[in-house]
Scaffold this active site. Sequence first.
Site, short mmCIF file in Angstrom:
data_model
loop_
_atom_site.label_atom_id
_atom_site.label_comp_id
_atom_site.label_asym_id
_atom_site.label_seq_id
_atom_site.Cartn_x
_atom_site.Cartn_y
_atom_site.Cartn_z
N ASP A 134 21.20 24.49 -9.73
CA ASP A 134 21.03 23.36 -8.62
C ASP A 134 19.54 23.07 -8.84
O ASP A 134 19.36 21.89 -8.50
CB ASP A 134 21.17 23.86 -7.30
CG ASP A 134 22.56 23.78 -7.32
OD1 ASP A 134 23.38 24.93 -7.29
OD2 ASP A 134 23.19 22.82 -6.74
N LYS A 178 24.46 28.66 -6.75
CA LYS A 178 25.39 29.13 -5.83
C LYS A 178 25.15 30.47 -5.43
O LYS A 178 24.94 31.33 -6.13
CB LYS A 178 26.73 28.82 -6.08
CG LYS A 178 27.60 29.31 -5.30
CD LYS A 178 27.84 28.58 -3.74
CE LYS A 178 27.65 27.11 -4.09
NZ LYS A 178 27.23 26.57 -2.66
O1 MRU Z 1 27.27 23.87 -2.79
P1 MRU Z 1 27.90 23.18 -4.10
O2 MRU Z 1 29.39 23.47 -4.32
O3 MRU Z 1 27.54 22.07 -4.28
O4 MRU Z 1 27.03 24.28 -5.21
C1 MRU Z 1 27.51 23.99 -6.65
C2 MRU Z 1 26.55 24.91 -7.57
O5 MRU Z 1 26.08 26.03 -6.98
C3 MRU Z 1 26.72 24.88 -9.09
O6 MRU Z 1 26.74 26.01 -9.78
C4 MRU Z 1 25.76 23.73 -9.45
O7 MRU Z 1 25.62 22.98 -8.71
C5 MRU Z 1 25.50 23.59 -10.89
S1 MRU Z 1 26.94 22.57 -11.28
C6 MRU Z 1 26.98 21.86 -12.39
#
Ligand code: MRU
Length: 358
Positions: free
Chosen positions: A242, A253
């Site tokens: 992220d 995550k």
């Molecule tokens: O809370 P989310 O579902 O938006 O979190 C998503 C993630 O943590 C993914 O692993 C991250 O965005 C990379 S995805 C391309």
Amino acid sequence: MSATKRIRAIDYPRSGVVEVLDQRLLPLRERTITCRCGEEVAIAIEEMALRGAPLIGVAAAMGIAVEMDQAKWDSAQQRHACFTTICSRMLQTRPTAVNLAWAVERMRQAYGKLQEKSDVEMLAGLQTEARQIMEEDWQMNLAMGEHGASLIKDGDVVLTHCNTGSLATGGHGTALGVIRSAVQGGKKIRVLVDETRPYLQGARLTSWELQQEGIEATLIADSMAAHCMQKGMVNMVIVGADRIAMNGDVANKIGTYNLSILAKEHQIPFYVAAPSSTIDPNCIAGSDIPIEERAEEEITHYHGHRVAPKGIPVYNPAFDVTPAANIAAIITERQILLPPLGSALAKLMQEIRECHSI
Ligand code: MRU
């Protein structure tokens, strides 16, 4: 080179309309939400109708364009105020994924170049930019897939966390894109899918995407990863990101950091796949990354049913930070970055700046 149907998590089919595949209902129901203004897109992001770092960037860009499609103004000042208000609103939706701020900045730059133009030309320009952000993300993922697939051997078992596929991006995916590319390149691999408590992106979304494509996958609860590694069942871990700090620390995550420690303990390579839009040049280290905290019901309830006693205090951070030292490589659309990640990232960002200034 995508051999399968491209899953579209979001679309901007015509002026005034953004369509979002409602991920909250997957895998049980496929429903599309129609957003007709920026605020509706902002709510879709906040309420997780769509999620995933690159995808929320795409959504913010489309949300800005669709807001301008339908807004009314009487003067250039009002038009400008409308644009800046919707940009700020998008920035408030979710704090951790830097792709969102990156996409808003791209829209700001596009708007800056269109400021002297007529309303019709400005709107067309913003729509084009938003769609372009999505197409570029898809292309970056295909390139990242090609690079990353070289790290996977025929017969490997890859453990992944959260959802990093077409549902999280402009298409193909980051970590899941690497897996997809390896399979499309003829490698026979198997995926261990972490369920990803508490929001279950792995169980609900990654399992669904892999099934759609016939990629062999086994779902495990997050707490089973150590056992699987100890049993020799895992050849590598690949996750998305992220936000990547300039020292190579990676926010992803919640639960990703645990996996990195387990991988280190078992001498299993731990890879991160992310486009350069996930690298934050303003963030020196992981400790600078804002971590979103989400509603306590995500922990106290399961499928709408309370499972924890009323009144129990809850802590629900949605992301954690994996230190650079635990990461074997970062796979980007340009190249695979190897440790020391700090200098590899600095070099990459310098190359990107030089490329943009030509
Ligand atoms: O809370 P989310 O579902 O938006 O979190 C998503 C993630 O943590 C993914 O692993 C991250 O965005 C990379 S995805 C391309």
